[in-house]
Design a protein around this motif. Structure first.
Motif, PDB file in Angstrom:
ATOM      1  N   ALA A 132       0.876  -1.136  -0.106  1.00 39.80           N
ATOM      2  CA  ALA A 132       0.082  -0.079   0.067  1.00 39.80           C
ATOM      3  C   ALA A 132       0.911   1.184   0.140  1.00 39.80           C
ATOM      4  CB  ALA A 132      -0.907  -0.249   1.056  1.00 39.80           C
ATOM      5  N   LEU A 133       0.442   2.209  -0.556  1.00 39.47           N
ATOM      6  CA  LEU A 133       1.009   3.319  -0.602  1.00 39.47           C
ATOM      7  C   LEU A 133       0.978   4.326   0.769  1.00 39.47           C
ATOM      8  CD1 LEU A 133       0.398   4.713  -4.207  1.00 39.47           C
ATOM      9  CD2 LEU A 133       2.349   3.609  -3.327  1.00 39.47           C
ATOM     10  N   THR A 134       2.052   5.219   1.085  1.00 39.86           N
ATOM     11  CA  THR A 134       1.513   5.995   2.200  1.00 39.86           C
ATOM     12  C   THR A 134       0.891   7.458   1.753  1.00 39.86           C
ATOM     13  OG1 THR A 134       3.917   7.165   1.709  1.00 39.86           O
ATOM     14  CG2 THR A 134       3.793   5.275   3.076  1.00 39.86           C
ATOM     15  N   ALA A 135       0.792   8.196   2.654  1.00 41.99           N
ATOM     16  CA  ALA A 135      -0.047   9.404   2.380  1.00 41.99           C
ATOM     17  C   ALA A 135       0.707  10.136   1.394  1.00 41.99           C
ATOM     18  CB  ALA A 135      -0.093  10.301   3.660  1.00 41.99           C
ATOM     19  N   GLY A 136       2.055  10.305   1.491  1.00 43.17           N
ATOM     20  CA  GLY A 136       2.959  11.124   0.482  1.00 43.17           C
ATOM     21  C   GLY A 136       2.998  10.158  -0.705  1.00 43.17           C
ATOM     22  N   GLY A 137       2.828   8.690  -0.777  1.00 48.45           N
ATOM     23  CA  GLY A 137       2.866   7.955  -1.992  1.00 48.45           C
ATOM     24  C   GLY A 137       1.344   8.348  -3.039  1.00 48.45           C
ATOM     25  N   HIS A 138       0.369   8.906  -2.272  1.00 50.87           N
ATOM     26  CA  HIS A 138      -0.972   8.931  -2.658  1.00 50.87           C
ATOM     27  C   HIS A 138      -0.794  10.522  -3.104  1.00 50.87           C
ATOM     28  CE1 HIS A 138      -2.613   5.767  -0.107  1.00 50.87           C
ATOM     29  NE2 HIS A 138      -3.179   5.333  -1.514  1.00 50.87           N
ATOM     30  N   ALA A 139      -0.212  11.455  -2.580  1.00 54.06           N
ATOM     31  CA  ALA A 139       0.095  12.833  -3.023  1.00 54.06           C
ATOM     32  C   ALA A 139       0.869  12.682  -4.361  1.00 54.06           C
ATOM     33  CB  ALA A 139       0.677  13.482  -2.106  1.00 54.06           C
ATOM     34  N   PHE A 140       1.836  11.903  -4.564  1.00 59.26           N
ATOM     35  CA  PHE A 140       2.693  11.605  -5.893  1.00 59.26           C
ATOM     36  C   PHE A 140       1.758  11.069  -6.801  1.00 59.26           C
ATOM     37  CE2 PHE A 140       5.283   9.323  -8.566  1.00 59.26           C
ATOM     38  CZ  PHE A 140       6.583  10.178  -8.658  1.00 59.26           C
ATOM     39  N   VAL A 141       0.910  10.141  -6.517  1.00 57.34           N
ATOM     40  CA  VAL A 141      -0.231   9.667  -7.534  1.00 57.34           C
ATOM     41  C   VAL A 141      -1.165  10.755  -8.067  1.00 57.34           C
ATOM     42  CG1 VAL A 141      -2.062   8.172  -8.039  1.00 57.34           C
ATOM     43  CG2 VAL A 141      -0.061   7.376  -6.924  1.00 57.34           C
ATOM     44  N   VAL A 142      -1.646  11.729  -7.163  1.00 55.92           N
ATOM     45  CA  VAL A 142      -2.513  12.794  -7.534  1.00 55.92           C
ATOM     46  C   VAL A 142      -1.610  13.840  -8.506  1.00 55.92           C
ATOM     47  CG1 VAL A 142      -3.607  15.009  -6.546  1.00 55.92           C
ATOM     48  CG2 VAL A 142      -3.831  12.488  -5.530  1.00 55.92           C
ATOM     49  N   VAL A 143      -0.345  14.007  -8.159  1.00 46.12           N
ATOM     50  CA  VAL A 143       0.424  14.831  -9.154  1.00 46.12           C
ATOM     51  C   VAL A 143       0.649  14.255 -10.317  1.00 46.12           C
ATOM     52  CG1 VAL A 143       2.541  16.220  -9.250  1.00 46.12           C
ATOM     53  CG2 VAL A 143       1.414  16.113  -7.060  1.00 46.12           C
ATOM     54  N   ALA A 144       0.873  13.002 -10.341  1.00 48.78           N
ATOM     55  CA  ALA A 144       1.214  12.125 -11.668  1.00 48.78           C
ATOM     56  C   ALA A 144      -0.022  12.279 -12.426  1.00 48.78           C
ATOM     57  CB  ALA A 144       1.593  10.889 -11.528  1.00 48.78           C
ATOM     58  N   THR A 145      -1.104  12.159 -11.739  1.00 47.60           N
ATOM     59  CA  THR A 145      -2.669  12.015 -12.338  1.00 47.60           C
ATOM     60  C   THR A 145      -2.694  13.512 -13.170  1.00 47.60           C
ATOM     61  OG1 THR A 145      -3.437  10.475 -11.081  1.00 47.60           O
ATOM     62  CG2 THR A 145      -5.062  11.646 -12.208  1.00 47.60           C
ATOM     63  N   VAL A 146      -2.290  14.432 -12.584  1.00 48.69           N
ATOM     64  CA  VAL A 146      -2.554  15.762 -13.258  1.00 48.69           C
ATOM     65  C   VAL A 146      -1.506  16.048 -14.360  1.00 48.69           C
ATOM     66  CG1 VAL A 146      -2.134  18.278 -12.699  1.00 48.69           C
ATOM     67  CG2 VAL A 146      -3.631  17.172 -11.062  1.00 48.69           C
ATOM     68  N   ALA A 147      -0.271  15.403 -14.049  1.00 50.75           N
ATOM     69  CA  ALA A 147       0.616  15.593 -15.235  1.00 50.75           C
ATOM     70  C   ALA A 147       0.113  14.938 -16.572  1.00 50.75           C
ATOM     71  CB  ALA A 147       1.891  15.010 -14.905  1.00 50.75           C
ATOM     72  N   LEU A 148      -0.440  13.462 -16.294  1.00 50.21           N
ATOM     73  CA  LEU A 148      -0.916  12.753 -17.338  1.00 50.21           C
ATOM     74  C   LEU A 148      -2.198  13.370 -17.941  1.00 50.21           C
ATOM     75  CD1 LEU A 148      -0.339  10.156 -18.840  1.00 50.21           C
ATOM     76  CD2 LEU A 148      -1.979   9.159 -17.348  1.00 50.21           C
ATOM     77  N   VAL A 149      -3.087  14.002 -17.125  1.00 47.89           N
ATOM     78  CA  VAL A 149      -4.203  14.597 -17.906  1.00 47.89           C
ATOM     79  C   VAL A 149      -3.654  15.897 -18.638  1.00 47.89           C
ATOM     80  CG1 VAL A 149      -6.256  16.149 -17.261  1.00 47.89           C
ATOM     81  CG2 VAL A 149      -5.932  13.778 -16.270  1.00 47.89           C
ATOM     82  N   ALA A 150      -2.714  16.688 -18.239  1.00 48.54           N
ATOM     83  CA  ALA A 150      -2.216  17.638 -18.953  1.00 48.54           C
ATOM     84  C   ALA A 150      -1.685  17.407 -20.060  1.00 48.54           C
ATOM     85  CB  ALA A 150      -1.062  18.519 -18.058  1.00 48.54           C
ATOM     86  N   VAL A 151      -0.941  16.235 -20.178  1.00 47.23           N
ATOM     87  CA  VAL A 151      -0.283  15.451 -21.616  1.00 47.23           C
ATOM     88  C   VAL A 151      -1.444  15.311 -22.427  1.00 47.23           C
ATOM     89  CG1 VAL A 151       0.771  13.754 -22.504  1.00 47.23           C
ATOM     90  CG2 VAL A 151       1.979  14.983 -20.566  1.00 47.23           C
ATOM     91  N   TRP A 152      -2.616  14.627 -22.121  1.00 48.04           N
ATOM     92  CA  TRP A 152      -3.604  14.402 -22.731  1.00 48.04           C
ATOM     93  C   TRP A 152      -4.252  15.542 -23.196  1.00 48.04           C
ATOM     94  CZ3 TRP A 152      -5.519   9.727 -19.160  1.00 48.04           C
ATOM     95  CH2 TRP A 152      -5.007   8.761 -19.784  1.00 48.04           C
ATOM     96  N   CYS A 153      -4.566  16.472 -22.653  1.00 53.84           N
ATOM     97  CA  CYS A 153      -5.259  17.578 -23.048  1.00 53.84           C
ATOM     98  C   CYS A 153      -4.295  18.632 -23.828  1.00 53.84           C
ATOM     99  CB  CYS A 153      -5.726  18.822 -21.788  1.00 53.84           C
ATOM    100  SG  CYS A 153      -6.752  18.026 -20.882  1.00 53.84           S
ATOM    101  N   LYS A 154      -2.904  18.707 -23.743  1.00 56.96           N
ATOM    102  CA  LYS A 154      -2.224  19.203 -24.452  1.00 56.96           C
ATOM    103  C   LYS A 154      -2.277  18.986 -26.072  1.00 56.96           C
ATOM    104  CE  LYS A 154       2.647  20.626 -25.249  1.00 56.96           C
ATOM    105  NZ  LYS A 154       3.780  20.392 -24.755  1.00 56.96           N
ATOM    106  N   ARG A 155      -2.490  17.545 -26.305  1.00 56.10           N
ATOM    107  CA  ARG A 155      -2.229  16.832 -27.469  1.00 56.10           C
ATOM    108  C   ARG A 155      -3.789  16.863 -28.274  1.00 56.10           C
ATOM    109  NH1 ARG A 155       1.380  13.049 -28.920  1.00 56.10           N
ATOM    110  NH2 ARG A 155      -0.007  12.224 -30.365  1.00 56.10           N
ATOM    111  N   ARG A 156      -4.819  17.492 -27.417  1.00 57.75           N
ATOM    112  CA  ARG A 156      -6.239  17.810 -28.059  1.00 57.75           C
ATOM    113  C   ARG A 156      -6.633  16.300 -28.732  1.00 57.75           C
ATOM    114  NH1 ARG A 156      -6.720  23.466 -28.233  1.00 57.75           N
ATOM    115  NH2 ARG A 156      -4.749  24.403 -28.004  1.00 57.75           N
TER     116      ARG A 156
END
Length: 171
Positions: A102-126
């Motif tokens: 299981a991930l720690t609280a910081g690990g979950h925060a890392f997943v949230v930031v990585a999710t934002v980055a992945l969504v930004a890549v998807w939105c950038k490509r239109r």
């Protein structure tokens, strides 16, 4: 046909995950002489990052992101089970590793930031980047598996948790 419960990967799910991984490697392969050159290896970087993200995402047991990963794993396992049963006449045992990390609280925060980055890549490509979607799904399918296919998920959990804890100051 028995339905797979949540956060359990069957052989069918691993087959789907490995099939998506093989698809990407075969379509990327530039030839034996060119494969080791940095120019060609850099083309694998987005896929590898999204693949590792999928492995970390399935370790996020709760929330909307964890639920989406859980449903993706369940659906992939069911599709793989059907292919094994009706395509080649095989069965599909559970291949989930016994020690679920299981991930720690910081690990979950890392997943949230990585999710934002992945969504930004998807939105950038239109548009939908199908290679990244294949990578995330492959990572989700292989993240909980035992054996060689799931080693990256086993190693990745403490690394992401420690990095996340260090970044947000929980260490």
């Amino acid at each position: 046909m028995n339905f797979t419960p949540h956060n359990i990967v069957t052989l069918g799910g691993v087959v789907v995950g490995l099939s998506l991984l093989v698809w990407e490697i075969v379509t990327w392969w530039p030839g034996a002489k060119q494969a080791g050159k940095p120019k060609h290896l850099l083309r694998l970087l987005p896929f590898t990052a999204a693949w590792l993200y999928g492995m970390v995402l399935i370790l996020s047991a709760g929330g909307v992101a964890g639920l989406a990963a859980d449903y993706s794993l369940w659906g992939s396992s069911e599709i793989g089970d059907a292919v094994l049963a009706y395509g080649v006449g095989g069965d599909s045992p559970e291949v989930t590793r016994t020690s679920n990390l299981a991930l720690t609280a910081g690990g979950h925060a890392f997943v949230v930031v990585a999710t934002v980055a992945l969504v930004a890549v998807w939105c950038k490509r239109r548009g939908v980047n199908w290679a990244l979607l294949r990578a995330v799904l492959s990572g989700i399918c292989l993240g909980l598996s035992s054996g060689v296919a799931g080693i990256a998920g086993y190693v990745l959990s403490p690394v992401v948790s420690t990095a996340g804890d260090a970044i947000v100051g929980l260490l």
